[in-house]
Write a protein that holds these residues in place. Structure first.
Motif, PDB file in Angstrom:
ATOM      1  N   GLU A  56      27.495 -26.017   2.013  1.00 57.10           N
ATOM      2  CA  GLU A  56      28.525 -26.741   2.752  1.00 57.10           C
ATOM      3  C   GLU A  56      29.361 -25.786   3.602  1.00 57.10           C
ATOM      4  O   GLU A  56      29.658 -26.063   4.749  1.00 57.10           O
ATOM      5  CB  GLU A  56      29.420 -27.474   1.739  1.00 57.10           C
ATOM      6  CG  GLU A  56      30.532 -28.288   2.352  1.00 57.10           C
ATOM      7  CD  GLU A  56      30.062 -29.648   2.825  1.00 57.10           C
ATOM      8  OE1 GLU A  56      28.842 -29.841   3.004  1.00 57.10           O
ATOM      9  OE2 GLU A  56      30.926 -30.519   3.023  1.00 57.10           O
ATOM     10  N   ASN A 105      27.642 -22.560   6.486  1.00 57.04           N
ATOM     11  CA  ASN A 105      26.289 -23.126   6.498  1.00 57.04           C
ATOM     12  C   ASN A 105      25.342 -22.404   7.460  1.00 57.04           C
ATOM     13  O   ASN A 105      25.730 -22.012   8.561  1.00 57.04           O
ATOM     14  CB  ASN A 105      26.352 -24.621   6.867  1.00 57.04           C
ATOM     15  CG  ASN A 105      24.977 -25.242   6.975  1.00 57.04           C
ATOM     16  OD1 ASN A 105      24.321 -25.170   8.005  1.00 57.04           O
ATOM     17  ND2 ASN A 105      24.506 -25.821   5.887  1.00 57.04           N
ATOM     18  N   TYR A 126      28.161 -32.561  -0.718  1.00 56.78           N
ATOM     19  CA  TYR A 126      27.938 -31.688   0.440  1.00 56.78           C
ATOM     20  C   TYR A 126      27.386 -32.527   1.586  1.00 56.78           C
ATOM     21  O   TYR A 126      26.500 -33.356   1.399  1.00 56.78           O
ATOM     22  CB  TYR A 126      26.891 -30.611   0.107  1.00 56.78           C
ATOM     23  CG  TYR A 126      27.402 -29.366  -0.585  1.00 56.78           C
ATOM     24  CD1 TYR A 126      28.722 -29.256  -1.023  1.00 56.78           C
ATOM     25  CD2 TYR A 126      26.551 -28.287  -0.790  1.00 56.78           C
ATOM     26  CE1 TYR A 126      29.160 -28.106  -1.660  1.00 56.78           C
ATOM     27  CE2 TYR A 126      26.988 -27.132  -1.423  1.00 56.78           C
ATOM     28  CZ  TYR A 126      28.290 -27.053  -1.860  1.00 56.78           C
ATOM     29  OH  TYR A 126      28.700 -25.905  -2.480  1.00 56.78           O
TER      30      TYR A 126
END
Ligand SMILES: [Zn+2]
Ligand SMILES: [Zn+2]
Ligand SMILES: [Zn+2]
Length: 787
Positions: free
Chosen positions: A437, A440, A494
């Motif tokens: 998350e 990234n 996420y």
């Protein structure tokens, strides 16, 4: 009698087809082959194909042998050959060697080169008043300049780049066509008459229809003057806009922080040359190599304490840090902001150069977006009219044990492919790993290669998600990947997980976060089989639904078993506990002392009502999950030392704790390991001892150092316990906590002293930026083994 004298017999002529794979396009490979063939008197041709470079070459055997040897041993400096295959074909008997047009081949994959910082020869060109490129900010050649950021398709040729809008003048065209010129087939080749140009606009100005100024120097002088006045400029660079201001002007730096809504996170600096970097920071040989490398990353360096000889760097550049992030100019444009040439004085000892974005959104890449979106921050805009095809941030590295350790993998690295640990296997699945998350990146695999995306960022806003999707679509197209499976993190909330689950690709492989960290380290180090994996970080969803982050596994690429972890403590209020480290201090204190916690300065600073609420949350397990996070342990200790009650970015408290640790402090605190499956690492006695040291008035820097030492001893002791049980002696260290040098250094020393083989990250971040590679490696392994 027949004549058997070899000297009088006609020489045997052989024709070979040579297929070269790797980074061989846009790096001067074809001209290199052309010149080599001419030198050896060989005939044939060379062309770029969608899978690399194809050569057909004909001549005598000794000449061909020499050709192949040089191909392997002396390729152009930006090239990275991964495979050469040679096959015999029928000779043509035609003389001459030529470069043919690029060809499409169905389904094959070529590797696109990464952007490279200006080479020495181009440096000479643009800083020499007698050169036709004097002061030209877009000077480049076959050894340097933009690549990935201007590439729109493959094969890598000018029409498939954003240079297709510019028609070369006769002088540039002559260089481009001359095999003996450094700009032979240099796709971004340009000069002030035919190439991109600059424009400098104040806030509120309209974008001109066309950029017509052919002389860049007056514009750059104006820009320099504005920076000296303390103005903030938005500067369009290679992979996006950067905000620039004079780093010695504290008012300007503080104003940039205020406008950018970035109160504490350190700003990167750009300095003109290595001497300017040396004036600010202590620089080792490997730091210098990292700074000067054509990738030109931001290098994290220890601040010099005696910076008297240069005007001081503004306090707001990197508050609370004993390091500075420094980079050298990577295009002539950046260099020319400092001076016209190396012979002239630099206008600045350092410029702040930080991403041209608002808060955590992706950096802006187009002129019009810059004018519309960055006008709340920048006073002026330094624009150019070469379009940026792909958004790429600056990369960030640190050196350790003679090697670069990448913290953020972007410009200069992407899209360089990594070969997977299992590349020598016969089955090479194509997968798409969605990553984590925060910080990234995603990862695509094909033919045993892993292609990591550039740093995408925190997937918490619409713009970043769009950036993810655009980049994914582009990379799939460039590398012709059709994934057969997707890999994703177990965390149900996420965004990367949600995107993976919504994907049309049917086969979906869930991967535990810390297993991905360990697999990432294994893949990077080409390890197979079983290892001990230590993953220390802030947050990862555990298979028991708790928040993990202080994890010791035995693992292979397919599976893992949790052998030890930090004792669970309550995480009161989820994200709020990350923003307010005092909550974790309270949690750890209650764990060590029970409900009657000692009266400490760090808690007295918090209003009683807030403390009562958090006490009640912990006591009644309201909005509270259990966590074994190492990041939260650092938060708790930083808060106990009263460094922070509130932070504005994750890891801030840990960085502060690292920064204050006194050098030369030996010894640590007591701790307990409780046997079990898994082993529990109990730091309650550590917390008690820290509180005692605080009461005894010990300096925070000493306590911090002893805490770091304790943790490294904990890691070594736990690994020894796991070795006793498993017989394994290879240890992979991964997770964001290992970016902390005060932790990493003694940990590696202790593990080696105990006879372990230690594996670290280098070209892939230890933090969540490396998760996608681990997910991909695990998914490939599971597909391969049918698990
Ligand atoms: Zn060059
Ligand atoms: Zn030109
Ligand atoms: Zn992580």
């Amino acid at each position: 009698m027949m004549d058997t004298d070899a000297t009088t017999r006609p020489k045997a002529i052989t024709r070979l087809q040579v297929q070269v794979r790797g980074i061989v396009q846009g790096v001067g490979f074809r001209p290199f082959v052309y010149k080599l063939a001419h030198r050896l008197g060989l005939s044939g041709h060379v062309f770029n194909s969608t899978s690399g470079v194809t050569i057909e070459i004909e001549g005598s055997k000794p000449a061909l042998d020499s050709f192949l040897k040089t191909l392997r041993t002396e390729p152009p400096q930006l090239a990275d050959i991964q495979e050469i295959t040679v096959s015999h074909i029928v000779p043509f008997g035609v003389a001459g060697f030529s470069i043919l047009h690029s060809r499409e081949e169905g389904g094959a994959m070529a590797l696109v080169p990464a952007d490279a910082g200006t080479c020495d020869a181009c440096w000479q060109d643009f800083s020499d008043p007698n050169n036709r490129r004097f002061g030209y900010p877009f000077t480049n050649c076959i050894h340097c300049g933009p690549r990935y950021t201007i590439t729109e398709g493959i094969p890598y040729d000018r029409p498939s780049t954003t240079m297709s809008n510019f028609t070369m003048c006769s002088a540039c065209a002559a260089e481009y066509a001359d095999p003996n010129d450094r700009r032979f087939h240099a796709q971004p080749n340009a000069c002030s008459l035919c190439g991109p140009s600059l424009a400098l606009l104040p806030r509120g100005a309209a974008l001109p229809e066309s950029f017509t100024d052919t002389d860049a120097l007056p514009i750059l002088h104006h820009a320099r003057g504005l920076l000296r006045e303390g103005k903030i400029l938005a500067v369009k660079g290679l992979g996006g806009f950067l905000f620039a201001c004079d780093a010695t002007n504290e008012t300007a730096v503080a104003e940039l922080r205020r406008r950018k809504h970035r109160p504490h996170k350190p700003f990167a600096l750009m300095v003109r040359d290595i001497d300017a970097a040396r004036a600010l920071c202590g620089i080792t040989t490997e730091d210098e190599a990292a700074l000067r490398h054509l990738r030109r990353p931001v290098v994290i360096l220890p601040r010099r304490l005696d910076t008297n000889q240069v005007p001081g760097i503004g306090l707001s550049v990197a508050p609370g840090n004993n390091t500075l992030g420094i980079m050298l100019p990577y295009t002539p444009l950046h260099y020319l902001l400092f001076s016209d040439s190396p012979q002239k004085d630099s206008a600045f000892s350092a410029l702040v150069m930080t991403s041209g974005n608002i808060s955590e959104e992706p950096i802006v890449i187009s002129n019009i977006d810059a004018l519309l979106q960055l006008d709340g921050v920048a006073d002026w805009f330094l624009l150019h009219n070469r379009e940026i095809a792909t958004r790429v941030d600056d990369s960030v590295v640190r050196t350790f044990e003679g090697r670069e350790r990448v913290l953020r993998r972007s410009r200069g690295f992407t899209p360089q492919a990594l070969s997977l640990a299992s590349a020598n296997e016969s089955v090479h699945p194509s997968v798409l790993a969605f990553g984590a998350e925060l910080k990234n990146t995603f990862c695509l695999t094909r033919d045993g290669h892993a292609i990591l995306s550039q740093h995408i960022g925190d997937l918490q806003n619409y713009e970043t998600l769009q950036f993810f999707e655009e980049t994914l679509a582009k990379m799939k197209r460039l590398f012709r990947v059709t994934p057969q499976a997707v890999a994703y993190d177990l965390h149900p909330h996420y965004m990367s997980t949600r995107m993976a689950l919504a994907s049309s690709i049917e086969r979906k492989i869930a991967v535990q976060h810390h297993h991905a960290h360990i697999a990432s380290c294994m893949a990077e180090n080409h390890l197979s089989g079983e290892v001990i994996g230590v993953a220390l970080d802030g947050t990862g969803y555990g298979t028991d639904g708790k928040i993990w982050g202080g994890e010791f596994f035995t693992a292979n690429l397919g599976s893992f078993s949790r052998r030890a972890h930090l004792r669970y403590v309550p995480l009161p209020g989820g994200d709020a506990a990350v923003r307010q480290p005092w909550r974790m201090a309270l949690s750890y204190l209650r764990d060590a002392f029970g409900p009657e916690v000692p009266d400490l300065a760090c808690l007295r600073a918090i209003p009683l009502k807030q403390r009562d609420i958090v006490n009640a949350m912990i006591a009644n397990q309201i909005q509270t999950v259990e966590t074994s996070s190492c990041g939260r342990l650092f938060d708790a200790v930083a808060a106990l030392l009263n460094l922070f009650s509130e932070v504005t970015f994750e890891g801030q408290a840990a960085i502060a704790l690292e920064s204050i640790a006194l050098a030369g402090v030996t010894g640590g605190y007591e701790f307990d390991l409780h046997d079990g499956e898994p082993i529990t690492i109990d730091l309650r006695t550590t917390i008690l001892a820290i509180v005692n040291d605080l009461a005894a008035g010990k300096p925070a820097g000493e306590i911090s150092a002893r805490f770091h030492n304790t943790l490294s001893t904990v890691i070594a002791a736990t690994c020894c316990r796991i070795r006793d049980l498993s017989g394994l002696d290879r240890v992979c260290l991964s997770g964001g906590s290992f970016q902390n040098m005060v932790l990493l250094r003694p940990t590696v020393v202790q593990l080696r002293r105990h006879g372990f083989q230690v594996f670290l990250h280098s070209m892939v971040p230890a933090n969540d930026g490396g998760i996608s590679l681990g997910q991909a490696a695990i998914a490939c392994e599971r597909i391969r083994t049918g698990a």
